[in-house]
Design a protein around this motif. Structure first.
Motif, PDB file in Angstrom:
ATOM      1  N   CYS A  58       0.814  -1.216   0.000  1.00 36.68           N
ATOM      2  CA  CYS A  58       0.000   0.000   0.000  1.00 36.68           C
ATOM      3  C   CYS A  58       0.849   1.268   0.000  1.00 36.68           C
ATOM      4  CB  CYS A  58      -0.932  -0.004   1.208  1.00 36.68           C
ATOM      5  SG  CYS A  58      -2.140  -1.345   1.175  1.00 36.68           S
ATOM      6  N   GLU A  59       2.165   1.116   0.054  1.00 40.58           N
ATOM      7  CA  GLU A  59       3.073   2.260  -0.022  1.00 40.58           C
ATOM      8  C   GLU A  59       3.363   2.539  -1.486  1.00 40.58           C
ATOM      9  OE1 GLU A  59       6.361   0.996   2.338  1.00 40.58           O
ATOM     10  OE2 GLU A  59       5.275   1.218   4.242  1.00 40.58           O
ATOM     11  N   THR A  60       2.391   3.113  -2.157  1.00 40.26           N
ATOM     12  CA  THR A  60       2.466   3.314  -3.601  1.00 40.26           C
ATOM     13  C   THR A  60       2.420   4.793  -3.947  1.00 40.26           C
ATOM     14  OG1 THR A  60       0.056   3.096  -3.755  1.00 40.26           O
ATOM     15  CG2 THR A  60       1.365   1.099  -4.075  1.00 40.26           C
ATOM     16  N   GLN A  61       2.849   5.101  -5.155  1.00 40.02           N
ATOM     17  CA  GLN A  61       2.780   6.461  -5.667  1.00 40.02           C
ATOM     18  C   GLN A  61       1.635   6.569  -6.667  1.00 40.02           C
ATOM     19  OE1 GLN A  61       6.657   7.231  -7.343  1.00 40.02           O
ATOM     20  NE2 GLN A  61       7.548   7.721  -5.349  1.00 40.02           N
ATOM     21  N   ARG A  62       1.155   7.782  -6.841  1.00 42.26           N
ATOM     22  CA  ARG A  62       0.110   8.002  -7.843  1.00 42.26           C
ATOM     23  C   ARG A  62       0.666   7.738  -9.234  1.00 42.26           C
ATOM     24  NH1 ARG A  62      -4.524  10.657  -6.364  1.00 42.26           N
ATOM     25  NH2 ARG A  62      -4.609  11.370  -4.208  1.00 42.26           N
ATOM     26  N   LEU A  63      -0.159   7.115 -10.060  1.00 45.36           N
ATOM     27  CA  LEU A  63       0.217   6.817 -11.434  1.00 45.36           C
ATOM     28  C   LEU A  63      -0.877   7.307 -12.376  1.00 45.36           C
ATOM     29  CD1 LEU A  63       1.501   3.142 -11.008  1.00 45.36           C
ATOM     30  CD2 LEU A  63       2.904   5.194 -11.262  1.00 45.36           C
ATOM     31  N   GLN A  64      -0.501   7.570 -13.597  1.00 48.63           N
ATOM     32  CA  GLN A  64      -1.480   7.990 -14.594  1.00 48.63           C
ATOM     33  C   GLN A  64      -2.452   6.846 -14.872  1.00 48.63           C
ATOM     34  OE1 GLN A  64       0.187   8.909 -18.413  1.00 48.63           O
ATOM     35  NE2 GLN A  64      -1.761   9.572 -19.300  1.00 48.63           N
ATOM     36  N   PRO A  65      -3.762   7.115 -14.870  1.00 49.17           N
ATOM     37  CA  PRO A  65      -4.729   6.049 -15.180  1.00 49.17           C
ATOM     38  C   PRO A  65      -4.443   5.424 -16.542  1.00 49.17           C
ATOM     39  CG  PRO A  65      -5.856   7.952 -14.268  1.00 49.17           C
ATOM     40  CD  PRO A  65      -4.433   8.376 -14.512  1.00 49.17           C
ATOM     41  N   ARG A  66      -4.498   4.090 -16.582  1.00 47.30           N
ATOM     42  CA  ARG A  66      -4.273   3.363 -17.827  1.00 47.30           C
ATOM     43  C   ARG A  66      -5.330   2.285 -17.979  1.00 47.30           C
ATOM     44  NH1 ARG A  66      -0.614   6.155 -20.711  1.00 47.30           N
ATOM     45  NH2 ARG A  66       0.128   4.290 -21.788  1.00 47.30           N
ATOM     46  N   ASP A  67      -5.753   2.054 -19.192  1.00 49.57           N
ATOM     47  CA  ASP A  67      -6.663   0.951 -19.509  1.00 49.57           C
ATOM     48  C   ASP A  67      -5.915  -0.083 -20.338  1.00 49.57           C
ATOM     49  OD1 ASP A  67      -9.841   2.716 -20.007  1.00 49.57           O
ATOM     50  OD2 ASP A  67      -8.610   2.380 -18.246  1.00 49.57           O
ATOM     51  N   ILE A  68      -6.245  -1.348 -20.132  1.00 48.99           N
ATOM     52  CA  ILE A  68      -5.689  -2.419 -20.948  1.00 48.99           C
ATOM     53  C   ILE A  68      -6.283  -2.368 -22.361  1.00 48.99           C
ATOM     54  CG2 ILE A  68      -5.629  -4.927 -21.272  1.00 48.99           C
ATOM     55  CD1 ILE A  68      -3.830  -4.027 -19.075  1.00 48.99           C
ATOM     56  N   ILE A  69      -5.441  -2.537 -23.373  1.00 45.26           N
ATOM     57  CA  ILE A  69      -5.945  -2.815 -24.713  1.00 45.26           C
ATOM     58  C   ILE A  69      -6.241  -4.309 -24.745  1.00 45.26           C
ATOM     59  CG2 ILE A  69      -5.398  -2.911 -27.174  1.00 45.26           C
ATOM     60  CD1 ILE A  69      -3.774  -0.385 -26.836  1.00 45.26           C
ATOM     61  N   LEU A  70      -7.509  -4.638 -24.764  1.00 48.78           N
ATOM     62  CA  LEU A  70      -7.939  -6.016 -24.547  1.00 48.78           C
ATOM     63  C   LEU A  70      -7.951  -6.798 -25.852  1.00 48.78           C
ATOM     64  CD1 LEU A  70      -8.896  -7.883 -22.236  1.00 48.78           C
ATOM     65  CD2 LEU A  70     -11.243  -7.341 -22.939  1.00 48.78           C
ATOM     66  N   THR A  71      -6.888  -7.547 -26.078  1.00 45.41           N
ATOM     67  CA  THR A  71      -6.854  -8.451 -27.223  1.00 45.41           C
ATOM     68  C   THR A  71      -7.652  -9.704 -26.894  1.00 45.41           C
ATOM     69  OG1 THR A  71      -4.876  -9.589 -26.437  1.00 45.41           O
ATOM     70  CG2 THR A  71      -4.541  -7.614 -27.794  1.00 45.41           C
ATOM     71  N   ASP A  72      -7.938 -10.500 -27.903  1.00 44.31           N
ATOM     72  CA  ASP A  72      -8.634 -11.765 -27.659  1.00 44.31           C
ATOM     73  C   ASP A  72      -7.802 -12.677 -26.768  1.00 44.31           C
ATOM     74  OD1 ASP A  72     -10.749 -10.904 -29.181  1.00 44.31           O
ATOM     75  OD2 ASP A  72     -10.143 -12.003 -30.985  1.00 44.31           O
ATOM     76  N   ASP A  73      -6.477 -12.665 -26.966  1.00 46.81           N
ATOM     77  CA  ASP A  73      -5.603 -13.493 -26.129  1.00 46.81           C
ATOM     78  C   ASP A  73      -5.636 -13.028 -24.672  1.00 46.81           C
ATOM     79  OD1 ASP A  73      -4.806 -15.140 -28.171  1.00 46.81           O
ATOM     80  OD2 ASP A  73      -2.952 -14.055 -28.601  1.00 46.81           O
ATOM     81  N   ALA A  74      -5.644 -11.716 -24.467  1.00 48.44           N
ATOM     82  CA  ALA A  74      -5.683 -11.197 -23.101  1.00 48.44           C
ATOM     83  C   ALA A  74      -6.999 -11.559 -22.422  1.00 48.44           C
ATOM     84  CB  ALA A  74      -5.481  -9.684 -23.101  1.00 48.44           C
ATOM     85  N   LEU A  75      -8.102 -11.478 -23.152  1.00 47.96           N
ATOM     86  CA  LEU A  75      -9.396 -11.859 -22.590  1.00 47.96           C
ATOM     87  C   LEU A  75      -9.413 -13.345 -22.250  1.00 47.96           C
ATOM     88  CD1 LEU A  75     -12.267 -11.153 -21.795  1.00 47.96           C
ATOM     89  CD2 LEU A  75     -12.946 -11.454 -24.186  1.00 47.96           C
ATOM     90  N   SER A  76      -8.814 -14.145 -23.092  1.00 46.11           N
ATOM     91  CA  SER A  76      -8.721 -15.582 -22.821  1.00 46.11           C
ATOM     92  C   SER A  76      -7.924 -15.826 -21.548  1.00 46.11           C
ATOM     93  CB  SER A  76      -8.070 -16.301 -24.003  1.00 46.11           C
ATOM     94  OG  SER A  76      -7.887 -17.672 -23.724  1.00 46.11           O
ATOM     95  N   ASP A  77      -6.856 -15.074 -21.346  1.00 41.06           N
ATOM     96  CA  ASP A  77      -6.054 -15.235 -20.135  1.00 41.06           C
ATOM     97  C   ASP A  77      -6.827 -14.806 -18.894  1.00 41.06           C
ATOM     98  OD1 ASP A  77      -3.904 -16.364 -21.335  1.00 41.06           O
ATOM     99  OD2 ASP A  77      -2.650 -14.574 -21.349  1.00 41.06           O
ATOM    100  N   LEU A  78      -7.623 -13.760 -19.003  1.00 39.93           N
ATOM    101  CA  LEU A  78      -8.448 -13.351 -17.863  1.00 39.93           C
ATOM    102  C   LEU A  78      -9.414 -14.471 -17.483  1.00 39.93           C
ATOM    103  CD1 LEU A  78      -9.389  -9.619 -18.577  1.00 39.93           C
ATOM    104  CD2 LEU A  78      -7.790 -10.499 -16.866  1.00 39.93           C
ATOM    105  N   ARG A  79     -10.004 -15.087 -18.477  1.00 39.40           N
ATOM    106  CA  ARG A  79     -10.933 -16.187 -18.203  1.00 39.40           C
ATOM    107  C   ARG A  79     -10.215 -17.353 -17.539  1.00 39.40           C
ATOM    108  NH1 ARG A  79     -13.533 -15.380 -24.157  1.00 39.40           N
ATOM    109  NH2 ARG A  79     -15.232 -13.954 -23.584  1.00 39.40           N
ATOM    110  N   ARG A  80      -9.017 -17.637 -18.023  1.00 35.60           N
ATOM    111  CA  ARG A  80      -8.249 -18.752 -17.476  1.00 35.60           C
ATOM    112  C   ARG A  80      -7.830 -18.471 -16.032  1.00 35.60           C
ATOM    113  NH1 ARG A  80      -2.822 -20.015 -19.118  1.00 35.60           N
ATOM    114  NH2 ARG A  80      -3.092 -18.383 -20.681  1.00 35.60           N
ATOM    115  N   LEU A  81      -7.404 -17.252 -15.767  1.00 35.65           N
ATOM    116  CA  LEU A  81      -7.008 -16.888 -14.405  1.00 35.65           C
ATOM    117  C   LEU A  81      -8.198 -16.933 -13.461  1.00 35.65           C
ATOM    118  CD1 LEU A  81      -4.638 -14.239 -13.079  1.00 35.65           C
ATOM    119  CD2 LEU A  81      -7.037 -14.071 -12.412  1.00 35.65           C
ATOM    120  N   ASN A  82      -9.327 -16.378 -13.896  1.00 32.26           N
ATOM    121  CA  ASN A  82     -10.517 -16.371 -13.058  1.00 32.26           C
ATOM    122  C   ASN A  82     -10.936 -17.789 -12.693  1.00 32.26           C
ATOM    123  OD1 ASN A  82     -12.694 -14.648 -11.880  1.00 32.26           O
ATOM    124  ND2 ASN A  82     -13.994 -15.828 -13.256  1.00 32.26           N
ATOM    125  N   ASP A  83     -10.916 -18.656 -13.687  1.00 32.03           N
ATOM    126  CA  ASP A  83     -11.279 -20.049 -13.466  1.00 32.03           C
ATOM    127  C   ASP A  83     -10.282 -20.730 -12.525  1.00 32.03           C
ATOM    128  OD1 ASP A  83     -12.888 -22.553 -14.634  1.00 32.03           O
ATOM    129  OD2 ASP A  83     -10.762 -23.090 -14.608  1.00 32.03           O
TER     130      ASP A  83
END
Length: 209
Positions: A58-83
């Motif tokens: 929790c000892e973190t610095q402020r960072l510029q907000p960023r969004d992931i560019i969600l490729t199909d492979d990245a979405l597949s990895d999110l599903r795999r991690l969640n599962d």
């Protein structure tokens, strides 16, 4: 599979993973992004507990907000991690586990409540190279009024939810929840109100499952 081994499965994707500045407004794309309100006066008690246990995280610095560019492979990895997390952690309330109404911490002993699942998913993704600004602990309300914790992943294709109650990775607007508050993108220790509720939601409870 160990946590380290699981993280390595993401390296081929995260090496090429791109991030975009958060320049898309919710009003421009209905249903993709939650409407974000003002900052809360203080983080939830659970996050305060987490920071007391894992102070260095929790000892973190402020960072510029960023969004992931969600490729199909990245979405597949999110599903795999969640599962993977959903099926490797035993569900257990904090009262059963620790004798406390609530205690946010990692499920390092293999069991935990909803927030422990979400915290572990966040940690695994950060360790695999995903930016913390796109991985937001979020408190929602279930249709029965009970509080629940999930992980929001902010992407250029909308905000997706990693939830221990389902192996599906859904766009936030496709879930049955009312959205209450979550971490700010630039500072994980600062939380913001969310202006999204469901008309059929009953009186709320602060208890998280």
């Amino acid at each position: 599979m160990s946590r380290v081994a699981f993280c390595r499965l993401f390296l081929s994707v995260t090496v090429a993973l791109l991030c975009a500045a958060n320049g898309v407004r919710a009003a421009d794309t209905p249903g993709l992004y939650v409407r974000v309100g003002a900052h809360t006066s203080a983080p939830p008690t659970g996050w305060v507990q987490f920071c007391q246990t894992y102070a260095r995280e929790c000892e973190t610095q402020r960072l510029q907000p960023r969004d992931i560019i969600l490729t199909d492979d990245a979405l597949s990895d999110l599903r795999r991690l969640n599962d993977w997390v959903n099926h490797h952690i035993k569900p257990m309330t904090d009262r059963e586990h620790y004798g406390m109404v609530q205690w946010w911490r990692y499920p390092d002993d293999g069991a935990g409540a909803c927030h422990s699942y979400a915290l572990l998913k966040r940690r695994l993704l950060i360790e695999a190279g995903w930016p913390r600004q796109a991985l937001l602990m979020t408190i929602v309300r279930q249709t029965n009024g009970e509080g629940h914790a999930v992980l929001t992943v902010k992407t250029d294709r909308g905000e997706y939810i990693l939830d221990n109650l389902t192996d599906e990775v859904l766009l936030w607007s496709k879930t049955p929840y009312g959205y209450h508050k979550r971490q700010s993108q630039d500072d994980p220790n600062q939380w913001v109100w969310l202006d999204e509720t469901r008309a059929d939601m009953t009186a709320t409870s602060t208890r998280l499952r």
